[in-house]
Enzyme design. Structure first.
Site, PDB file in Angstrom:
ATOM      1  CG  HIS A 112       6.510-155.381 -26.169  1.00  0.00           C
ATOM      2  ND1 HIS A 112       5.363-154.919 -26.779  1.00  0.00           N
ATOM      3  CD2 HIS A 112       6.168-156.553 -25.566  1.00  0.00           C
ATOM      4  CE1 HIS A 112       4.368-155.772 -26.556  1.00  0.00           C
ATOM      5  NE2 HIS A 112       4.836-156.777 -25.842  1.00  0.00           N
TER       6      HIS A 112
ATOM      7  CG  MET B  10       5.186-158.933 -28.613  1.00  0.00           C
ATOM      8  SD  MET B  10       4.378-157.743 -29.674  1.00  0.00           S
ATOM      9  CE  MET B  10       5.700-156.569 -29.840  1.00  0.00           C
TER      10      MET B  10
ATOM     11  CG  ASP C  70       6.599-153.196 -30.418  1.00  0.00           C
ATOM     12  OD1 ASP C  70       6.275-153.608 -29.303  1.00  0.00           O
ATOM     13  OD2 ASP C  70       6.194-152.128 -30.911  1.00  0.00           O
TER      14      ASP C  70
ATOM     15  CG  HIS D  75       7.244-149.753 -26.919  1.00  0.00           C
ATOM     16  ND1 HIS D  75       7.134-150.350 -25.682  1.00  0.00           N
ATOM     17  CD2 HIS D  75       6.609-150.582 -27.789  1.00  0.00           C
ATOM     18  CE1 HIS D  75       6.453-151.474 -25.794  1.00  0.00           C
ATOM     19  NE2 HIS D  75       6.133-151.654 -27.076  1.00  0.00           N
TER      20      HIS D  75
ATOM     21  CG  ASP E 255       2.255-151.735 -26.762  1.00  0.00           C
ATOM     22  OD1 ASP E 255       1.964-150.975 -27.693  1.00  0.00           O
ATOM     23  OD2 ASP E 255       3.158-152.602 -26.831  1.00  0.00           O
TER      24      ASP E 255
ATOM     25  CG  MET F 123       6.681-158.390 -33.358  1.00  0.00           C
ATOM     26  SD  MET F 123       5.437-157.810 -34.531  1.00  0.00           S
ATOM     27  CE  MET F 123       4.902-156.310 -33.730  1.00  0.00           C
TER      28      MET F 123
ATOM     29  CG  MET G  64       0.026-156.807 -24.982  1.00  0.00           C
ATOM     30  SD  MET G  64       1.074-155.561 -25.759  1.00  0.00           S
ATOM     31  CE  MET G  64       0.256-155.288 -27.335  1.00  0.00           C
TER      32      MET G  64
ATOM     33  CB  SER H  83       5.361-148.006 -30.800  1.00  0.00           C
ATOM     34  OG  SER H  83       5.700-149.278 -31.294  1.00  0.00           O
TER      35      SER H  83
HETATM   36  C1  DX5 Z   1       1.786-154.164 -31.096  1.00  0.00           C
HETATM   37  C2  DX5 Z   1       2.990-153.465 -30.514  1.00  0.00           C
HETATM   38  C3  DX5 Z   1       2.770-152.019 -30.274  1.00  0.00           C
HETATM   39  C4  DX5 Z   1       2.417-151.220 -31.503  1.00  0.00           C
HETATM   40  C5  DX5 Z   1       1.489-150.115 -31.064  1.00  0.00           C
HETATM   41  O1  DX5 Z   1       1.949-155.526 -31.022  1.00  0.00           O
HETATM   42  O2  DX5 Z   1       3.359-154.056 -29.276  1.00  0.00           O
HETATM   43  O3  DX5 Z   1       3.865-151.433 -29.580  1.00  0.00           O
HETATM   44  O4  DX5 Z   1       3.501-150.679 -32.177  1.00  0.00           O
HETATM   45  O5  DX5 Z   1       1.060-149.387 -32.162  1.00  0.00           O
HETATM   46  P1  DX5 Z   1      -0.217-148.461 -32.112  1.00  0.00           P
HETATM   47  O6  DX5 Z   1       0.012-147.408 -31.077  1.00  0.00           O
HETATM   48  O7  DX5 Z   1      -0.286-147.902 -33.494  1.00  0.00           O
HETATM   49  O8  DX5 Z   1      -1.399-149.323 -31.777  1.00  0.00           O
HETATM   50 ZN    ZN Z   2       4.834-153.032 -27.970  1.00  0.00          ZN
END
Ligand code: DX5
Ligand code: ZN
Length: 215
Positions: free
Chosen positions: A65, A67, A34, A32, A174, A36, A136, A7
């Site tokens: 991903h 969000m 993310d 990956h 994840d 947000m 999740m 990630s």
């Molecule tokens: C959280 C993200 C994850 C996050 C995971 O909302 O979707 O991808 O980066 O991080 P770790 O592996 O540290 O929990």
């Molecule tokens: Zn993620």
């Protein structure tokens, strides 16, 4: 063998070149990424300029991903950066079936993510249409949170649904994934492990990717 998706959220942004080099050198299968928006989740990460900069520099396919609310607004844009897989949240998509179709039409693989509080049952009508289900294993928004153990049974129930329906969807998990929780997830039927902190905060991230992959 498990697929591993480090990630990007846990990379060291002051030393990005180093972390990208580590990622490229590792046996990781995906990056990956993310996104947000401060609305769907209580945090803001990074968006399109960074995605654009990674194109051509990162040798792994992008697993994006989203969000965000209204992820359908960004399908063409996400595709334009060469993204292989775009995952949207079931909770953010009132027209989920159409959104999945649009992701496919844009030339990407389509994933659907569900939060810890959303039951697997919510995927019944789309399970044969998606390429990936992201369970999740923490509440989304932050890296470095603790794995929620009850999600293991959720993965088992999803796996049963996929087999029963002869669906082709892969299962990705994840949040809070490390060697210990990763082993439990593998046993439960996961295909792709996302891991942020356990990889980028380890002394040897390349070895950690290898070890996770070979659980
Ligand atoms: C959280 C993200 C994850 C996050 C995971 O909302 O979707 O991808 O980066 O991080 P770790 O592996 O540290 O929990
Ligand atoms: Zn993620």
């Amino acid at each position: 063998m498990l697929q591993i998706a480090p990630s990007f959220l846990s990379a060291d942004f002051a030393h990005l070149e180093r972390d990208i080099e580590i990622l490229n050198r590792s046996e990781a299968d995906w990056l990956h990424y993310d996104v947000m928006d401060g609305s769907f989740v209580p945090n803001i990460s990074f968006g399109f300029p960074v995605m654009a900069s990674l194109q051509g520099v990162v040798s792994k396919p992008m697993d994006v991903h989203m969000m965000v609310v209204h992820p359908e607004r960004w399908i063409e844009r996400v595709a334009s950066y060469g993204t292989r897989m775009m995952t949207v949240h079931q909770e953010a998509c009132p027209n989920l079936h159409r959104t999945i179709q649009q992701i496919h039409e844009a030339g990407m693989l389509a994933g659907v993510a569900i939060n810890p509080g959303t039951p697997v049952m919510m995927l019944e009508e789309v399970i044969c249409d998606v390429d990936l289900v992201l369970i999740m294993t923490v509440n989304p928004g932050f890296g470095g949170q603790k794995f929620i153990p009850s999600m293991l049974d959720k993965v088992r129930r999803l796996k049963a649904m996929i087999l029963q329906r002869h669906a082709h969807a892969l299962i990705e998990c994840d949040g809070g994934v490390n060697l210990e929780t990763g082993a439990l997830l593998k046993e439960a039927g996961v295909d792709i492990l996302v891991a942020g902190n356990s990889i980028f905060r380890s002394d040897d991230p390349v070895k950690m990717v290898h070890d996770l992959k070979n659980l």
